[in-house]
Design an enzyme around this catalytic site. Sequence first.
Site, short mmCIF file in Angstrom:
data_model
loop_
_atom_site.label_atom_id
_atom_site.label_comp_id
_atom_site.label_asym_id
_atom_site.label_seq_id
_atom_site.Cartn_x
_atom_site.Cartn_y
_atom_site.Cartn_z
CB SER A 1 -8.29 2.95 2.73
OG SER A 1 -7.39 2.50 3.74
CE LYS B 1 -4.04 1.68 2.61
NZ LYS B 1 -4.91 1.36 3.76
CB SER C 1 -8.58 0.02 5.66
OG SER C 1 -9.42 1.14 5.64
#
Length: 470
Positions: A156, A81, A180
């Site tokens: 996310s 990420k 997330s």
Amino acid sequence: MSGEPALMSLVSVAKAIAGKKLSSREVTQSCLDRIAQWQPLVNAFMAIEAEEALAAADAADADLAKGKNLGVLHGVPMAHKDMYYEAGKVVTCGSKIRREFVATTTSTALQRLKDAGSVRLGSLQMVEFAYGPTGHNVHYGAVRNPWNVDHITGGSSSGSGSAVAARLTFAALGSDTGGSIRMPAHFCGVTGFKTTVGLISRAGAMPLSQSLDTVGPLAQTVEDCALLIGLMAGADPEDPTASTLPVPNYMAATTGSLKGVKIGVPTAFYVDDLDSEVARVLDETIATLKREGAEIVKVELPDQRQLTAACQIVLATEAAAFHKRWMIERPQDYGAQVLMRLQNGLAIPAVTYLEAMRWRGPALAAYLAAVTGTDAVIAPVAPMPAATIAESDVGNSLDAEAVIQRITRFTRPINYLGLPSLSIPAGFTGKGLPVGMQLIGRPFDEAGLSRIGAAFQRATDFHQQVPKAA
């Protein structure tokens, strides 16, 4: 070895490289070939560093030929990420504001994986500043679900879920502040581990909510996640909130059976208002756990709706505090939805925030008292499978906000309590969309959750299913 190396699990490919059955270059090239095929379909990567990755793979192979093994991830390619700082690399955090931000330090979690020998493939897409549960991003485009590209990945950690599902990376770091890691794991059909608050250092990871943020992996299997958590966990002088407890052998825990394990099923909230196919998968998962030797008992939990509300107060306030300067100086550089969420946080009184913080201890004590005698609680990650990108786009759909609230209902209470939760692939809908279940544990009992999750995966093959490119 025959077949496509990129389809192997992290643990098995690491062993194949260490045993010289596969070279790091072969494995890295296999991932890059899949990235070339899938990236135009799913938009999972922020940056693809093909030449650098192959050079690093060649260096890993040369080291191994000389008898130098860096660690259990020697030569294994991964992408993470795009909020984990790596010195000298642009880290956008999914935002326009940080489009050209070059990190000067490397996050502890990332450094520990590098120290174990991993190779960097690039960086993965994410929701702007990690503040959104669907995977939409107005700056870089929505990340798409490889099982059906019209559907959301969850956020996310959108790129992490999509890339692991499409087998573009063997694992990916995500972060879980309100769900997330678990939501992308559920919607994309992979394994995701939200760790106990403080188990893994957050140094060098972009903060969203300082008291809720957790670092954790998404991967194909529970065993893969257990390996990564074991490498990353432990004290860190750069993060005084990181746990100083000894790090258990999570890999050893994955070999245990379910005999003598007691799993609680909530009588309310987590079983209410479920999509019929999610309800079916929950029933089938419970039946499998029972068949494998677990004892299933009912548990009556305290009102979880209050925990969701308290989580939202803490998250909104802490996020607004972190972003305050940019909101004043650069409001036009935020996406409208993220800016609105951040501005809402500015309107919360200090007294309200402090009450929500003060209540966390008693709320955790009440939850733990309710689950006394159980090893874990099972619940759906979300009451529904992945919505479409269109119906969850706040800019285009009148019902989008209701969809978003429904998506996060079952994840936020666990963040507020700081508990670990393991999301495992547990089935598919009639239309072929994945469904995940979460195993919620006691503080710092990632080993217990690893034992249950791995036993479930030995009895099922949902985690081995791979989406087909259109």
